[in-house]
Design a protein around this motif. Structure first.
Motif, mmCIF file in Angstrom:
data_model
loop_
_atom_site.group_PDB
_atom_site.id
_atom_site.type_symbol
_atom_site.label_atom_id
_atom_site.label_comp_id
_atom_site.label_asym_id
_atom_site.label_seq_id
_atom_site.Cartn_x
_atom_site.Cartn_y
_atom_site.Cartn_z
ATOM 1 N N SER A 49 -30.438 -9.268 91.331
ATOM 2 C CA SER A 49 -29.358 -10.114 90.834
ATOM 3 C C SER A 49 -29.729 -11.517 90.456
ATOM 4 O O SER A 49 -29.093 -12.287 89.625
ATOM 5 N N VAL A 50 -30.475 -12.326 91.294
ATOM 6 C CA VAL A 50 -30.796 -13.565 91.216
ATOM 7 C C VAL A 50 -32.206 -13.970 91.213
ATOM 8 O O VAL A 50 -32.559 -15.077 91.197
ATOM 9 N N ARG A 51 -33.131 -13.098 91.233
ATOM 10 C CA ARG A 51 -34.407 -13.295 91.233
ATOM 11 C C ARG A 51 -35.200 -13.976 89.934
ATOM 12 O O ARG A 51 -35.701 -15.227 90.393
ATOM 13 N N TRP A 52 -34.597 -14.058 89.118
ATOM 14 C CA TRP A 52 -34.937 -14.890 87.571
ATOM 15 C C TRP A 52 -33.877 -15.835 87.307
ATOM 16 O O TRP A 52 -34.332 -16.218 85.971
ATOM 17 N N ASP A 53 -32.808 -16.010 87.957
ATOM 18 C CA ASP A 53 -31.818 -17.110 87.666
ATOM 19 C C ASP A 53 -32.257 -18.403 88.266
ATOM 20 O O ASP A 53 -32.519 -18.640 89.382
ATOM 21 N N ALA A 54 -32.461 -19.377 87.064
ATOM 22 C CA ALA A 54 -32.865 -20.593 87.568
ATOM 23 C C ALA A 54 -31.973 -21.304 88.542
ATOM 24 O O ALA A 54 -32.586 -22.510 89.281
ATOM 25 N N LYS A 55 -30.930 -21.108 88.554
ATOM 26 C CA LYS A 55 -29.764 -21.470 89.413
ATOM 27 C C LYS A 55 -30.093 -21.356 90.866
ATOM 28 O O LYS A 55 -29.722 -21.842 91.770
ATOM 29 N N ASN A 56 -31.024 -20.075 91.168
ATOM 30 C CA ASN A 56 -31.424 -19.773 92.538
ATOM 31 C C ASN A 56 -32.681 -20.435 92.742
ATOM 32 O O ASN A 56 -33.503 -19.624 93.544
ATOM 33 N N GLY A 57 -32.889 -21.548 92.131
ATOM 34 C CA GLY A 57 -34.242 -22.052 92.634
ATOM 35 C C GLY A 57 -34.084 -23.577 92.809
ATOM 36 O O GLY A 57 -33.427 -24.338 92.445
ATOM 37 N N VAL A 58 -35.033 -24.046 93.699
ATOM 38 C CA VAL A 58 -35.224 -25.656 93.877
ATOM 39 C C VAL A 58 -36.704 -25.810 93.868
ATOM 40 O O VAL A 58 -37.614 -24.947 94.438
ATOM 41 N N CYS A 59 -37.017 -26.851 93.415
ATOM 42 C CA CYS A 59 -38.435 -27.284 93.418
ATOM 43 C C CYS A 59 -38.899 -28.083 94.365
ATOM 44 O O CYS A 59 -38.116 -29.144 94.835
ATOM 45 N N LEU A 60 -39.674 -27.731 95.319
ATOM 46 C CA LEU A 60 -40.138 -28.486 96.651
ATOM 47 C C LEU A 60 -41.703 -28.703 96.601
ATOM 48 O O LEU A 60 -42.473 -27.848 95.982
ATOM 49 N N CYS A 61 -42.051 -29.672 97.001
ATOM 50 C CA CYS A 61 -43.497 -29.780 97.528
ATOM 51 C C CYS A 61 -43.832 -28.708 98.675
ATOM 52 O O CYS A 61 -43.003 -28.188 99.201
ATOM 53 N N VAL A 62 -45.228 -28.661 98.792
ATOM 54 C CA VAL A 62 -45.703 -27.558 99.601
ATOM 55 C C VAL A 62 -45.051 -28.012 101.196
ATOM 56 O O VAL A 62 -44.594 -27.076 101.963
ATOM 57 N N GLY A 63 -44.986 -29.221 101.380
ATOM 58 C CA GLY A 63 -44.539 -29.689 102.845
ATOM 59 C C GLY A 63 -43.175 -29.175 102.997
ATOM 60 O O GLY A 63 -42.862 -28.805 104.129
ATOM 61 N N HIS A 64 -42.289 -29.654 102.078
ATOM 62 C CA HIS A 64 -40.997 -29.163 102.276
ATOM 63 C C HIS A 64 -40.597 -27.520 101.886
ATOM 64 O O HIS A 64 -39.453 -27.350 102.385
ATOM 65 N N HIS A 65 -41.389 -27.195 101.360
ATOM 66 C CA HIS A 65 -41.544 -25.649 101.302
ATOM 67 C C HIS A 65 -41.815 -24.810 102.498
ATOM 68 O O HIS A 65 -40.823 -24.127 102.911
ATOM 69 N N ILE A 66 -43.041 -24.910 102.953
ATOM 70 C CA ILE A 66 -43.604 -24.213 104.278
ATOM 71 C C ILE A 66 -43.906 -24.928 105.283
ATOM 72 O O ILE A 66 -44.570 -24.680 105.958
ATOM 73 N N GLY A 67 -43.637 -26.335 105.276
ATOM 74 C CA GLY A 67 -44.192 -27.221 106.364
ATOM 75 C C GLY A 67 -43.480 -27.128 107.597
ATOM 76 O O GLY A 67 -42.492 -26.333 107.606
ATOM 77 N N ASN A 68 -43.576 -28.004 108.505
ATOM 78 C CA ASN A 68 -43.143 -27.775 109.824
ATOM 79 C C ASN A 68 -41.851 -28.836 110.105
ATOM 80 O O ASN A 68 -41.105 -28.454 110.747
ATOM 81 N N VAL A 69 -42.068 -30.127 109.549
ATOM 82 C CA VAL A 69 -40.936 -30.820 109.870
ATOM 83 C C VAL A 69 -39.483 -30.615 109.524
ATOM 84 O O VAL A 69 -38.557 -30.587 109.870
ATOM 85 N N PHE A 70 -39.632 -30.508 107.875
ATOM 86 C CA PHE A 70 -38.320 -30.222 107.383
ATOM 87 C C PHE A 70 -38.516 -29.436 106.013
ATOM 88 O O PHE A 70 -39.333 -29.906 105.103
ATOM 89 N N SER A 71 -38.214 -28.129 106.276
ATOM 90 C CA SER A 71 -38.605 -27.199 104.797
ATOM 91 C C SER A 71 -37.953 -26.171 105.104
ATOM 92 O O SER A 71 -37.204 -25.507 106.011
ATOM 93 N N ALA A 72 -37.981 -25.289 103.813
ATOM 94 C CA ALA A 72 -37.064 -24.293 103.491
ATOM 95 C C ALA A 72 -37.483 -23.289 104.562
ATOM 96 O O ALA A 72 -36.492 -22.285 105.154
#
Length: 129
Positions: A49-72
């Motif tokens: 229901s939200v897979r292709w809803d652009a509101k359901n997305g944030v743009c993150l650098c790799v570090g903030h997406h999957i990194g260790n310090v502060f990431s999604a």
């Protein structure tokens, strides 16, 4: 010629990702880094229901997406708190509600959605020129 469901879904994923990045000005929404960008689903991409809803997305650098310090993915609670402060409670509540809905789009409906995403991408790119 009708495209296959898998091909349309791949194109939807690609268009969604491009649109999320464009809406963020092609930079990480946390640190504003313009390189190594990922489009992150706020609510899982498994939720159709939200897979292709652009509101359901944030743009993150790799570090903030999957990194260790502060990431999604590694500090999900802290990330969720940051997201709530960025987007607001009403936005998050509405997105959460939408993510809980069931969605069974036909191939035709997915093609229409793809066209809508492509149109929005085109509008943003024209405004950047």
């Amino acid at each position: 010629k009708t495209r296959s469901l898998k091909k349309v879904e791949k194109e939807l994923d690609d268009a969604w990702s491009e649109l999320v990045k464009l809406r963020a000005g092609n930079q990480c929404e946390i640190c504003h880094k313009p390189t190594q960008l990922n489009s992150h689903h706020i609510f899982s991409r498994a939720k159709k229901s939200v897979r292709w809803d652009a509101k359901n997305g944030v743009c993150l650098c790799v570090g903030h997406h999957i990194g260790n310090v502060f990431s999604a993915h590694k500090t999900s609670f802290e990330f969720s708190m940051w997201l709530l402060s960025l987007k607001g409670k009403t936005f998050m509540d509405e997105l959460a509600w939408k993510s809980g809905q069931t969605s069974h789009l036909s191939l035709f409906e997915k093609e229409l959605l793809l066209n809508e995403l492509k149109e929005e991408i085109k509008k943003i790119k024209l405004n950047l020129l």
